[in-house]
Write an enzyme that holds these catalytic residues in place. Structure first.
Site, PDB file in Angstrom:
ATOM      1  N   ARG A   1       0.819  -1.215   0.000  1.00 31.85           N
ATOM      2  CA  ARG A   1       0.000   0.000   0.000  1.00 31.85           C
ATOM      3  C   ARG A   1       0.854   1.267   0.000  1.00 31.85           C
ATOM      4  O   ARG A   1       0.459   2.285  -0.568  1.00 31.85           O
ATOM      5  CB  ARG A   1      -0.941  -0.004   1.203  1.00 31.85           C
ATOM      6  CG  ARG A   1      -1.967  -1.122   1.162  1.00 31.85           C
ATOM      7  CD  ARG A   1      -2.892  -1.076   2.361  1.00 31.85           C
ATOM      8  NE  ARG A   1      -3.700   0.147   2.380  1.00 31.85           N
ATOM      9  CZ  ARG A   1      -4.484   0.497   3.386  1.00 31.85           C
ATOM     10  NH1 ARG A   1      -4.550  -0.277   4.468  1.00 31.85           N
ATOM     11  NH2 ARG A   1      -5.195   1.616   3.330  1.00 31.85           N
TER      12      ARG A   1
ATOM     13  N   LYS B   1      -9.751  18.058   7.009  1.00 31.80           N
ATOM     14  CA  LYS B   1     -10.611  17.801   8.156  1.00 31.80           C
ATOM     15  C   LYS B   1     -10.982  19.165   8.760  1.00 31.80           C
ATOM     16  O   LYS B   1     -10.110  19.993   9.030  1.00 31.80           O
ATOM     17  CB  LYS B   1      -9.897  16.931   9.191  1.00 31.80           C
ATOM     18  CG  LYS B   1      -9.834  15.452   8.809  1.00 31.80           C
ATOM     19  CD  LYS B   1     -11.233  14.833   8.821  1.00 31.80           C
ATOM     20  CE  LYS B   1     -11.187  13.315   8.775  1.00 31.80           C
ATOM     21  NZ  LYS B   1     -10.662  12.777   7.535  1.00 31.80           N
TER      22      LYS B   1
ATOM     23  N   HIS C   1     -16.065   5.031   9.108  1.00 33.82           N
ATOM     24  CA  HIS C   1     -15.811   5.581   7.777  1.00 33.82           C
ATOM     25  C   HIS C   1     -15.202   4.510   6.870  1.00 33.82           C
ATOM     26  O   HIS C   1     -15.604   4.341   5.713  1.00 33.82           O
ATOM     27  CB  HIS C   1     -14.860   6.774   7.912  1.00 33.82           C
ATOM     28  CG  HIS C   1     -14.623   7.525   6.654  1.00 33.82           C
ATOM     29  ND1 HIS C   1     -15.566   8.348   6.070  1.00 33.82           N
ATOM     30  CD2 HIS C   1     -13.520   7.602   5.852  1.00 33.82           C
ATOM     31  CE1 HIS C   1     -15.063   8.887   4.979  1.00 33.82           C
ATOM     32  NE2 HIS C   1     -13.825   8.450   4.818  1.00 33.82           N
TER      33      HIS C   1
ATOM     34  N   TYR D   1      -9.444  14.086  -5.784  1.00 28.81           N
ATOM     35  CA  TYR D   1      -9.907  15.290  -5.094  1.00 28.81           C
ATOM     36  C   TYR D   1      -9.079  15.509  -3.832  1.00 28.81           C
ATOM     37  O   TYR D   1      -8.654  14.556  -3.180  1.00 28.81           O
ATOM     38  CB  TYR D   1     -11.398  15.207  -4.743  1.00 28.81           C
ATOM     39  CG  TYR D   1     -11.792  14.052  -3.863  1.00 28.81           C
ATOM     40  CD1 TYR D   1     -11.841  14.185  -2.476  1.00 28.81           C
ATOM     41  CD2 TYR D   1     -12.145  12.818  -4.416  1.00 28.81           C
ATOM     42  CE1 TYR D   1     -12.225  13.126  -1.668  1.00 28.81           C
ATOM     43  CE2 TYR D   1     -12.527  11.753  -3.616  1.00 28.81           C
ATOM     44  CZ  TYR D   1     -12.567  11.916  -2.252  1.00 28.81           C
ATOM     45  OH  TYR D   1     -12.942  10.863  -1.446  1.00 28.81           O
ATOM     46  N   PRO D   2      -8.825  16.764  -3.479  1.00 30.19           N
ATOM     47  CA  PRO D   2      -8.153  17.078  -2.219  1.00 30.19           C
ATOM     48  C   PRO D   2      -9.181  17.312  -1.121  1.00 30.19           C
ATOM     49  O   PRO D   2     -10.343  17.642  -1.409  1.00 30.19           O
ATOM     50  CB  PRO D   2      -7.405  18.369  -2.546  1.00 30.19           C
ATOM     51  CG  PRO D   2      -8.288  19.054  -3.543  1.00 30.19           C
ATOM     52  CD  PRO D   2      -8.963  17.949  -4.337  1.00 30.19           C
TER      53      PRO D   2
END
EC number: 1.3.98.5
Length: 249
Positions: free
Chosen positions: A131, A149, A172, A145-146
Site C-alpha cells: 500500500r 478535516k 468511515h 480530489y483534495p
C-alpha cells in the site's frame, strides 16, 4: 492537547494537470506535431522503467470537463525525483502547448487509526508495503480530489480525543470496504506540502462507482461533520498508444 495520529509514509506523489492549447497546437506543421508526440512517447516509456524496477509508478488520464485535459500522476521514492520528472517534462517541445491548471504534492500515507497493537515493524509487513509502495492499476477511470478535516469553533477534528477519532475512522472505513473490488483507493498526505491536508485518488472500471461511494460517505459522521473538499477531477485512461489519436487535429 489532543494526541496526533501516527502515519506511515511511502512514495512521494505529484499530480500534474494540464489543458491543451489546441488553438496554437493546430498551427504547428503536422511533421512537427508528430515529432513532439514521439518525444512524449519516449519520455513516458523512460518513466516506465521505475515501475519495472519497483522504484515508482505513473498514470496518465484524459480529464473530463474544462478543468483540465490531462492528468499525469507520478510516484517516486524521493521528492527530488519528482522535481526532476517535472523539469524534464516541462522541457519537452509539446509542453509549450500545455497550460498548467493544477498540481498536487503529497506522499502515500497510512494512518494508525485502525492499526492494532503489534511489535512488528509495519514497514516489513507485505500488505503495508504494497500500500505504501503501490503498483498503480490500469483502470478505465480515475477520480482525484483534495480534502481537509474541518477545524472551526463548532467542529474541530484535531481537538477530538484520539479514541473518538479512531471510532469515527473505523465507521468511515467500513463504508469504503463495501466497494472493495470495485474501487482502488490511494490516500496521500499533504500537510505542509500543499494547500489541503490529503489527496484522494480513486481508480475504477465503472465511473459510476465514484459517485456512489462519495455520496454514501456524505452521510457518514466523519464526512458530514468534519470533511471539507476541493475540486473533483474525473478522467479516462490515456495509454501511450492513444497519444497520436488524442493529439491529432
Amino acid at each position: 492537547m489532543s494526541e496526533a495520529a501516527e502515519t506511515l509514509d511511502g512514495w512521494y506523489s505529484l499530480h500534474l494537470f494540464y489543458a491543451v492549447d489546441w488553438t496554437t497546437f493546430r498551427l504547428i506543421a503536422e511533421d512537427d506535431r508528430e515529432a513532439m508526440i514521439t518525444e512524449l512517447e519516449t519520455f513516458v516509456k523512460d518513466k516506465a522503467v521505475a515501475r519495472e524496477s519497483h522504484q515508482g509508478d505513473h498514470a496518465i488520464y484524459n480529464i473530463t470537463g474544462q478543468k483540465a485535459d490531462l492528468l499525469l500522476w507520478f510516484l517516486r521514492p524521493e521528492m527530488k525525483e519528482l522535481n526532476q520528472i517535472e523539469n524534464e517534462f516541462n522541457k519537452l517541445r509539446i509542453a509549450d502547448y500545455l497550460i498548467p491548471t493544477y498540481s498536487y504534492v503529497s506522499v502515500i500515507e497510512l494512518s494508525n487509526y485502525l492499526a492494532g497493537k503489534s511489535d512488528e515493524d509495519p514497514y516489513e509487513n507485505p500488505h503495508v508495503k504494497a500500500r505504501l509502495y503501490p503498483e498503480l492499476p490500469h483502470s478505465e477511470y480515475i477520480c482525484f480530489y483534495p480534502m481537509d478535516k474541518r477545524r472551526n469553533e463548532t467542529y474541530n477534528w484535531y481537538m477530538l480525543p484520539i479514541e473518538d477519532r479512531k471510532t469515527l475512522m473505523y465507521n468511515h472505513g467500513m463504508i469504503g470496504r463495501k466497494y472493495a473490488g470495485k474501487i482502488k483507493q490511494f490516500i496521500t498526505g499533504s500537510v505542509g506540502f500543499d494547500d489541503y491536508e490529503w489527496g484522494v485518488t480513486l481508480f475504477s472500471n465503472d465511473v459510476l462507482q465514484f459517485k456512489k461511494i462519495v455520496y454514501e460517505m456524505r452521510f457518514d459522521e466523519t464526512t458530514a461533520r468534519y470533511g471539507e473538499f476541493g475540486s473533483f477531477y474525473i478522467g479516462h485512461i490515456l495509454n501511450i498508444e492513444d497519444f497520436k489519436q488524442f493529439f491529432s487535429i
